[in-house]
Design a protein around this motif. Structure first.
Motif, PDB file in Angstrom:
ATOM      1  N   ASN A 180       0.835  -1.194   0.000  1.00 55.45           N
ATOM      2  CA  ASN A 180       0.000   0.000   0.000  1.00 55.45           C
ATOM      3  C   ASN A 180       0.872   1.247   0.000  1.00 55.45           C
ATOM      4  O   ASN A 180       1.724   1.420   0.872  1.00 55.45           O
ATOM      5  CB  ASN A 180      -0.886   0.038   1.250  1.00 55.45           C
ATOM      6  N   ILE A 181       0.651   2.121  -0.970  1.00 54.44           N
ATOM      7  CA  ILE A 181       1.303   3.424  -0.998  1.00 54.44           C
ATOM      8  C   ILE A 181       0.192   4.460  -0.955  1.00 54.44           C
ATOM      9  O   ILE A 181      -0.718   4.452  -1.782  1.00 54.44           O
ATOM     10  CB  ILE A 181       2.168   3.598  -2.249  1.00 54.44           C
ATOM     11  N   ILE A 182       0.243   5.330   0.041  1.00 57.38           N
ATOM     12  CA  ILE A 182      -0.860   6.257   0.252  1.00 57.38           C
ATOM     13  C   ILE A 182      -0.382   7.703   0.222  1.00 57.38           C
ATOM     14  O   ILE A 182       0.779   8.012   0.520  1.00 57.38           O
ATOM     15  CB  ILE A 182      -1.590   5.976   1.579  1.00 57.38           C
ATOM     16  N   CYS A 183      -1.283   8.579  -0.162  1.00 63.90           N
ATOM     17  CA  CYS A 183      -1.023  10.010  -0.120  1.00 63.90           C
ATOM     18  C   CYS A 183      -2.321  10.714   0.236  1.00 63.90           C
ATOM     19  O   CYS A 183      -3.395  10.094   0.252  1.00 63.90           O
ATOM     20  CB  CYS A 183      -0.479  10.514  -1.459  1.00 63.90           C
ATOM     21  N   MET A 184      -2.224  11.999   0.524  1.00 61.38           N
ATOM     22  CA  MET A 184      -3.399  12.792   0.867  1.00 61.38           C
ATOM     23  C   MET A 184      -3.371  14.113   0.115  1.00 61.38           C
ATOM     24  O   MET A 184      -2.299  14.707  -0.073  1.00 61.38           O
ATOM     25  CB  MET A 184      -3.453  13.075   2.378  1.00 61.38           C
ATOM     26  N   LYS A 185      -4.540  14.559  -0.295  1.00 64.62           N
ATOM     27  CA  LYS A 185      -4.668  15.862  -0.964  1.00 64.62           C
ATOM     28  C   LYS A 185      -5.925  16.546  -0.444  1.00 64.62           C
ATOM     29  O   LYS A 185      -7.019  15.999  -0.556  1.00 64.62           O
ATOM     30  CB  LYS A 185      -4.762  15.683  -2.483  1.00 64.62           C
ATOM     31  N   TRP A 186      -5.739  17.701   0.148  1.00 62.47           N
ATOM     32  CA  TRP A 186      -6.895  18.455   0.606  1.00 62.47           C
ATOM     33  C   TRP A 186      -6.652  19.948   0.357  1.00 62.47           C
ATOM     34  O   TRP A 186      -5.524  20.397   0.235  1.00 62.47           O
ATOM     35  CB  TRP A 186      -7.200  18.190   2.077  1.00 62.47           C
ATOM     36  N   GLY A 187      -7.743  20.685   0.255  1.00 62.24           N
ATOM     37  CA  GLY A 187      -7.609  22.113   0.016  1.00 62.24           C
ATOM     38  C   GLY A 187      -7.108  22.409  -1.392  1.00 62.24           C
ATOM     39  O   GLY A 187      -7.169  21.574  -2.291  1.00 62.24           O
ATOM     40  N   LYS A 242      -7.748   2.645  12.933  1.00 65.80           N
ATOM     41  CA  LYS A 242      -7.711   1.183  12.845  1.00 65.80           C
ATOM     42  C   LYS A 242      -8.413   0.664  11.600  1.00 65.80           C
ATOM     43  O   LYS A 242      -8.098  -0.426  11.109  1.00 65.80           O
ATOM     44  CB  LYS A 242      -8.336   0.564  14.090  1.00 65.80           C
ATOM     45  N   ASP A 243      -9.347   1.410  11.066  1.00 63.73           N
ATOM     46  CA  ASP A 243     -10.065   0.979   9.862  1.00 63.73           C
ATOM     47  C   ASP A 243      -9.736   1.888   8.687  1.00 63.73           C
ATOM     48  O   ASP A 243     -10.561   2.111   7.811  1.00 63.73           O
ATOM     49  CB  ASP A 243     -11.570   0.979  10.113  1.00 63.73           C
ATOM     50  N   PHE A 244      -8.536   2.407   8.645  1.00 62.25           N
ATOM     51  CA  PHE A 244      -8.149   3.432   7.682  1.00 62.25           C
ATOM     52  C   PHE A 244      -8.361   2.984   6.236  1.00 62.25           C
ATOM     53  O   PHE A 244      -7.645   2.131   5.725  1.00 62.25           O
ATOM     54  CB  PHE A 244      -6.683   3.818   7.906  1.00 62.25           C
ATOM     55  N   GLU A 252       0.758  -3.202   6.006  1.00 60.84           N
ATOM     56  CA  GLU A 252       1.608  -2.025   6.116  1.00 60.84           C
ATOM     57  C   GLU A 252       1.307  -1.037   5.000  1.00 60.84           C
ATOM     58  O   GLU A 252       0.814  -1.402   3.930  1.00 60.84           O
ATOM     59  CB  GLU A 252       3.084  -2.421   6.081  1.00 60.84           C
ATOM     60  N   ALA A 253       1.616   0.223   5.263  1.00 55.56           N
ATOM     61  CA  ALA A 253       1.414   1.261   4.264  1.00 55.56           C
ATOM     62  C   ALA A 253       2.599   2.219   4.300  1.00 55.56           C
ATOM     63  O   ALA A 253       3.176   2.488   5.362  1.00 55.56           O
ATOM     64  CB  ALA A 253       0.117   2.025   4.527  1.00 55.56           C
ATOM     65  N   SER A 273       7.601  13.705   8.410  1.00 48.64           N
ATOM     66  CA  SER A 273       6.575  12.758   7.974  1.00 48.64           C
ATOM     67  C   SER A 273       6.298  12.815   6.475  1.00 48.64           C
ATOM     68  O   SER A 273       5.248  12.374   6.022  1.00 48.64           O
ATOM     69  CB  SER A 273       5.274  12.982   8.755  1.00 48.64           C
ATOM     70  N   SER A 274       7.243  13.322   5.686  1.00 45.08           N
ATOM     71  CA  SER A 274       7.095  13.270   4.235  1.00 45.08           C
ATOM     72  C   SER A 274       7.105  11.832   3.726  1.00 45.08           C
ATOM     73  O   SER A 274       6.505  11.530   2.694  1.00 45.08           O
ATOM     74  CB  SER A 274       8.222  14.052   3.556  1.00 45.08           C
ATOM     75  N   VAL A 275       7.804  10.957   4.456  1.00 40.10           N
ATOM     76  CA  VAL A 275       7.878   9.537   4.093  1.00 40.10           C
ATOM     77  C   VAL A 275       7.866   8.724   5.377  1.00 40.10           C
ATOM     78  O   VAL A 275       8.815   8.793   6.160  1.00 40.10           O
ATOM     79  CB  VAL A 275       9.163   9.208   3.296  1.00 40.10           C
ATOM     80  N   TYR A 276       6.795   7.955   5.615  1.00 43.23           N
ATOM     81  CA  TYR A 276       6.813   7.066   6.769  1.00 43.23           C
ATOM     82  C   TYR A 276       6.035   5.794   6.462  1.00 43.23           C
ATOM     83  O   TYR A 276       5.098   5.785   5.678  1.00 43.23           O
ATOM     84  CB  TYR A 276       6.275   7.743   8.038  1.00 43.23           C
ATOM     85  N   ARG A 277       6.480   4.694   7.071  1.00 46.31           N
ATOM     86  CA  ARG A 277       5.834   3.385   6.886  1.00 46.31           C
ATOM     87  C   ARG A 277       5.351   2.884   8.232  1.00 46.31           C
ATOM     88  O   ARG A 277       6.058   3.003   9.243  1.00 46.31           O
ATOM     89  CB  ARG A 277       6.825   2.376   6.302  1.00 46.31           C
ATOM     90  N   PHE A 278       4.153   2.328   8.243  1.00 49.48           N
ATOM     91  CA  PHE A 278       3.537   1.934   9.504  1.00 49.48           C
ATOM     92  C   PHE A 278       2.572   0.780   9.266  1.00 49.48           C
ATOM     93  O   PHE A 278       2.205   0.490   8.121  1.00 49.48           O
ATOM     94  CB  PHE A 278       2.787   3.126  10.105  1.00 49.48           C
ATOM     95  N   LYS A 279       2.182   0.132  10.349  1.00 50.14           N
ATOM     96  CA  LYS A 279       1.176  -0.921  10.281  1.00 50.14           C
ATOM     97  C   LYS A 279      -0.194  -0.309  10.530  1.00 50.14           C
ATOM     98  O   LYS A 279      -0.413   0.343  11.557  1.00 50.14           O
ATOM     99  CB  LYS A 279       1.485  -2.011  11.307  1.00 50.14           C
ATOM    100  N   ILE A 280      -1.086  -0.511   9.597  1.00 44.79           N
ATOM    101  CA  ILE A 280      -2.418   0.091   9.690  1.00 44.79           C
ATOM    102  C   ILE A 280      -3.133  -0.421  10.942  1.00 44.79           C
ATOM    103  O   ILE A 280      -3.215  -1.628  11.185  1.00 44.79           O
ATOM    104  CB  ILE A 280      -3.232  -0.218   8.423  1.00 44.79           C
ATOM    105  N   GLY A 281      -3.613   0.514  11.739  1.00 42.52           N
ATOM    106  CA  GLY A 281      -4.361   0.187  12.951  1.00 42.52           C
ATOM    107  C   GLY A 281      -3.529   0.063  14.204  1.00 42.52           C
ATOM    108  O   GLY A 281      -4.069   0.099  15.311  1.00 42.52           O
ATOM    109  N   ARG A 282      -2.222  -0.084  14.066  1.00 40.17           N
ATOM    110  CA  ARG A 282      -1.361  -0.304  15.242  1.00 40.17           C
ATOM    111  C   ARG A 282      -1.340   0.924  16.171  1.00 40.17           C
ATOM    112  O   ARG A 282      -1.145   0.784  17.379  1.00 40.17           O
ATOM    113  CB  ARG A 282       0.060  -0.648  14.793  1.00 40.17           C
TER     114      ARG A 282
END
Length: 245
Positions: free
Chosen positions: A8-15, A81-83, A89-90, A129-138
């Motif tokens: 999973n590779i994720i990004c966000m865009k708002w505004g 947890k339900d992202f 991992e993401a 936090s430009s690049v971080y890897r984590f376990k979803i929900g942890r």
């Protein structure tokens, strides 16, 4: 991660700060610099113009108090947890990074939570936090604590990455990527004053992802647009070779 599992590779865009072109360029860079099967997911409040190969999901609500400074707090919703209905991992990527080499190793790097060591705060335990890897929900409890005590968090932490780093550190999970993997364009590619007036920016050896924070942004770096007199930016046309759809 199993040998053939999709990452999973994720990004966000708002505004209005970033358009769909940033998402599409990020997707292009990822697809050229990974050999693992992947899905890229963009969480956004406006999906107009985003490449059809990018999975689009609604930006999760954070429900900050009205008038609260932005400071990247929305990123903390990645800890839910339900992202987005995702599992495993993401890897989170900011929209303004520039990928210059293969990123497979970011998924095999041994860590529960990996983040960039902040270039300006290298002696602290604060990540970028430009690049971080984590376990979803942890780390859902970190998000819930933020929701319940925003006023206190805002008082004690300058931004989301300071809070995130500190809370993950308290759990004993905080790890930093190798220093050469995610260098800062401003601090590691550009030459220090006064050499920045005469010598071009270069890609540091071992770099995988270049980080752009503040100014210049990638488009400014390409054109050589200077916004502060003491940080002269020479045109860096090679960025456009990577930063494209």
């Amino acid at each position: 991660m199993t040998e053939h599992s999709t990452v999973n590779i994720i990004c966000m865009k708002w505004g209005a700060k970033y358009g769909a072109d940033y998402v599409n360029k990020l997707y292009g860079m990822v697809s050229r610099h990974i050999t693992l099967p992947f899905q890229m997911v963009c969480f956004t409040d406006d999906a107009t113009g985003i490449h059809s190969n990018v999975v689009v999901k609604d930006l999760p609500p954070l429900n900050l108090p009205e008038g609260a400074p932005e400071r990247g707090w929305n990123k903390l919703t990645t800890l839910a947890k339900d992202f987005g209905g995702l599992t495993g991992e993401a890897l989170f990527l900011d929209l303004d990074v520039v990928i210059v080499d293969n990123i497979d190793a970011l998924f095999s790097f041994p860590a529960e939570f990996a983040i960039i060591r902040d270039a300006k705060l290298s002696r602290s335990m604060i990540g970028n936090s430009s690049v971080y890897r984590f376990k979803i929900g942890r780390y859902d409890d970190v998000l819930q604590s933020f929701r319940e005590s925003f006023a206190s968090v805002q008082k004690n932490y300058r931004n989301e990455q300071a809070y995130l780093s500190d809370e993950v550190r308290k759990k004993g999970d905080l790890s930093f990527w190798p220093d050469d993997w995610c260098p800062s364009y401003k601090y590691h590619c550009m030459k220090p004053w006064p050499l920045n007036y005469f010598q071009d920016a270069v890609i540091p050896e071992g770099a995988k992802i270049l980080i752009f924070h503040g100014h210049p942004v990638p488009s400014e770096a390409i054109e050589g647009i200077t916004t502060k007199w003491y940080r002269h930016v020479r045109p860096t046309p090679w960025i456009a070779d990577y930063w494209k759809e």
